[in-house]
Design a protein around this motif. Structure first.
Motif, mmCIF file in Angstrom:
data_model
loop_
_atom_site.group_PDB
_atom_site.id
_atom_site.type_symbol
_atom_site.label_atom_id
_atom_site.label_comp_id
_atom_site.label_asym_id
_atom_site.label_seq_id
_atom_site.Cartn_x
_atom_site.Cartn_y
_atom_site.Cartn_z
ATOM 1 N N MET A 119 11.595 24.547 15.908
ATOM 2 C CA MET A 119 11.104 23.805 17.610
ATOM 3 C C MET A 119 11.729 22.373 17.600
ATOM 4 O O MET A 119 12.480 21.755 17.298
ATOM 5 C CB MET A 119 9.821 23.246 17.439
ATOM 6 N N ARG A 120 12.275 22.211 19.209
ATOM 7 C CA ARG A 120 12.948 21.139 19.342
ATOM 8 C C ARG A 120 12.154 19.988 19.941
ATOM 9 O O ARG A 120 11.535 20.558 21.513
ATOM 10 C CB ARG A 120 14.072 21.464 19.216
ATOM 11 N N THR A 121 11.381 19.111 20.556
ATOM 12 C CA THR A 121 10.916 18.052 20.829
ATOM 13 C C THR A 121 11.837 16.833 21.482
ATOM 14 O O THR A 121 12.766 16.477 20.781
ATOM 15 C CB THR A 121 9.526 17.666 20.465
ATOM 16 N N LEU A 122 10.868 16.132 22.276
ATOM 17 C CA LEU A 122 11.705 15.010 22.744
ATOM 18 C C LEU A 122 10.864 13.967 23.623
ATOM 19 O O LEU A 122 9.994 13.840 24.347
ATOM 20 C CB LEU A 122 12.713 15.481 24.301
ATOM 21 N N ILE A 168 15.072 12.548 19.449
ATOM 22 C CA ILE A 168 14.768 14.622 19.144
ATOM 23 C C ILE A 168 14.511 14.319 18.425
ATOM 24 O O ILE A 168 14.307 14.022 17.491
ATOM 25 C CB ILE A 168 16.421 14.455 19.913
ATOM 26 N N ARG A 169 13.730 15.600 17.913
ATOM 27 C CA ARG A 169 12.554 15.895 16.545
ATOM 28 C C ARG A 169 12.786 17.173 16.494
ATOM 29 O O ARG A 169 12.783 18.246 17.426
ATOM 30 C CB ARG A 169 11.255 15.944 16.667
ATOM 31 N N VAL A 170 13.569 17.595 16.116
ATOM 32 C CA VAL A 170 13.981 19.133 15.229
ATOM 33 C C VAL A 170 12.993 19.458 13.766
ATOM 34 O O VAL A 170 12.303 18.541 13.234
ATOM 35 C CB VAL A 170 15.491 19.275 14.190
ATOM 36 N N PRO A 200 18.654 8.593 18.570
ATOM 37 C CA PRO A 200 17.726 9.013 17.464
ATOM 38 C C PRO A 200 17.497 10.854 16.996
ATOM 39 O O PRO A 200 17.039 11.262 18.398
ATOM 40 C CB PRO A 200 17.319 7.937 17.730
ATOM 41 N N ILE A 201 17.652 11.339 15.743
ATOM 42 C CA ILE A 201 17.313 12.713 15.776
ATOM 43 C C ILE A 201 16.302 12.185 14.466
ATOM 44 O O ILE A 201 16.854 11.697 13.737
ATOM 45 C CB ILE A 201 18.170 13.586 15.634
ATOM 46 N N ARG A 202 15.160 12.934 14.498
ATOM 47 C CA ARG A 202 13.979 12.523 13.563
ATOM 48 C C ARG A 202 13.803 14.337 12.973
ATOM 49 O O ARG A 202 14.254 15.249 13.783
ATOM 50 C CB ARG A 202 12.595 12.389 13.762
ATOM 51 N N ALA A 203 13.581 14.506 12.179
ATOM 52 C CA ALA A 203 13.164 15.967 11.367
ATOM 53 C C ALA A 203 12.016 16.008 11.044
ATOM 54 O O ALA A 203 11.111 14.309 10.628
ATOM 55 C CB ALA A 203 13.860 16.435 10.244
#
Length: 163
Positions: free
Chosen positions: A55-58, A64-66, A97-100
């Motif tokens: 899933m990917r969210t904002l 952005i979160r993966v 910025p991207i977070r897991a």
């Protein structure tokens, strides 16, 4: 926090399919669990790769979160989350910025330690227990005995019984 890992084992059947059902239910109810986030996509694929983030969210602050969903998060889940994070950052050319996120009902204790000690910045989300069946029907483990109902005349004293 200690978690009963035995209670976290997947139900009989296909564990991957069950994880997908849990992910889909969480995605449909995302506003309930994370009101500041918007669902972008489930099964997000990356160019030049066969892997797909669950899933990917904002978030409202532009992060952005993966996501990787597991019943019990262990080494494999941690590796998948790291892989998705690397591919997502590369895809965005490190421009935002991207977070897991590793989401599960329970986590192996070593996973928490690894994330903290190595400062991996992976967010752990403990899934609510109410999502455990994800629309499935609970199995019946044992058959309940059916009680026998006595006939009324069997309950009367012998002096009242008709001959």
């Amino acid at each position: 926090m200690t978690t009963d890992l035995a209670a976290s084992s997947p139900p009989p059947g296909d564990g991957y399919a069950h994880e997908c059902h849990i992910r889909d239910l969480y995605a449909r109810r995302l506003s309930e669990f994370r009101p500041e986030e918007l669902l972008l996509k489930t099964e997000h694929s990356y160019a030049g790769s066969r892997v797909r983030a669950d899933m990917r969210t904002l978030s409202s602050d532009g992060v952005i979160r993966v996501w990787e969903f597991k019943i019990l998060a262990g080494y494999e889940g941690l590796g998948q989350a790291l892989t998705y994070l690397a591919l997502a950052r590369k895809e965005q050319e490190f421009g935002r910025p991207i977070r897991a996120v590793l989401a599960a009902f329970a986590f192996q204790p070593e996973i928490r330690t690894t994330i903290e000690v190595l400062n991996l910045g992976i967010e752990l989300v403990e899934l609510p227990a109410k999502l455990r069946l994800a629309g499935g029907v609970p199995g019946i483990e044992t058959a309940l005995p059916v009680p026998t109902i006595p006939h009324l005349t069997d309950l009367l004293p012998p002096t009242f019984k008709e001959s």
